[in-house]
Design a protein around this motif. Sequence first.
Motif: not given
Length: 236
Positions: A29-34, A40-46, A65-69
């Motif tokens: 879930a954390l991998k590429g979560a944001f 998945p994995g496409h476009g900008p991130g955080d 996404a909250v967890a990733a931050l």
Amino acid sequence: MPTSVSDRTGYWDRYAEGRSDHQASREEALKGAFGWTQYPGHGPGDEILGHPATTLELGCGRGDAVAALAARGVAATGLDLSPVHYARARERWRDLPCAQFVHGDAMDYLTQTDKEWDAVYSIWGAVWFTDPGELLPRVHDRLAPGGRLVFAHAPAVPGAYGVQGMYGGGFTGRQVWIYRWAYEPDTWSSILADHGFTDIHARVEPAPEPGLLGTLIVQSRKSRPHRMDDLTSSKV
Ligand SMILES: C[S@@+](CC[C@H](N)C(=O)[O-])C[C@H]1O[C@@H](n2cnc3c(N)ncnc32)[C@H](O)[C@@H]1O
């Protein structure tokens, strides 16, 4: 026109119950979560949030996404209307000290809180499902000076703008409906500017393959007050 929504909480709880992705492992879930797009994995991130110390996600769903931050030290809050999503997010990420989850409606929460955030964002979340004329002043009020509002959801269906109604239980199911708001990027830019936002960048991020649906991504900021010496030098 009514702006209330019938049984919104029930609608989002059923949506949460129907998702199987909460069963993914925490590592998965954390991998590429944001991510902002539906691919998945496409476009900008955080990175398009800048370097916030504090963030608020409006409509955080399962809270990945909250967890990733939070996992990298950001004081990250996730808000969600669905008790099912809220309970799952809280349970799953309870060992992350920087992650906080709140149950509630975006408008109610932003109206009642006196907190400020460096970034408020929404990934196919509450911003899509709330009248921007009501929501944007509340978000602007709760952003720190220079803070960012970033959101993503599906692009408008060409020619279908403003509030969109959708039956949530199918045509033979319970009488449940929800509303979404849809605009072209240029219109989003004008709406945000009218509400005092600056540095607006609204666009449709293309899909990874030609012909597939892209993603509306909108970035903006709350301006910083001018420093006294800026004002003095501008008068010279
Ligand atoms: C399509 S899901 C997206 C969830 C998550 N951001 C993701 O990318 O998986 C929309 C979420 O927004 C939440 N939501 C919708 N309207 C809301 C509101 N007014 N206030 C808070 N949350 C809301 C729903 O409960 C749901 O969890």
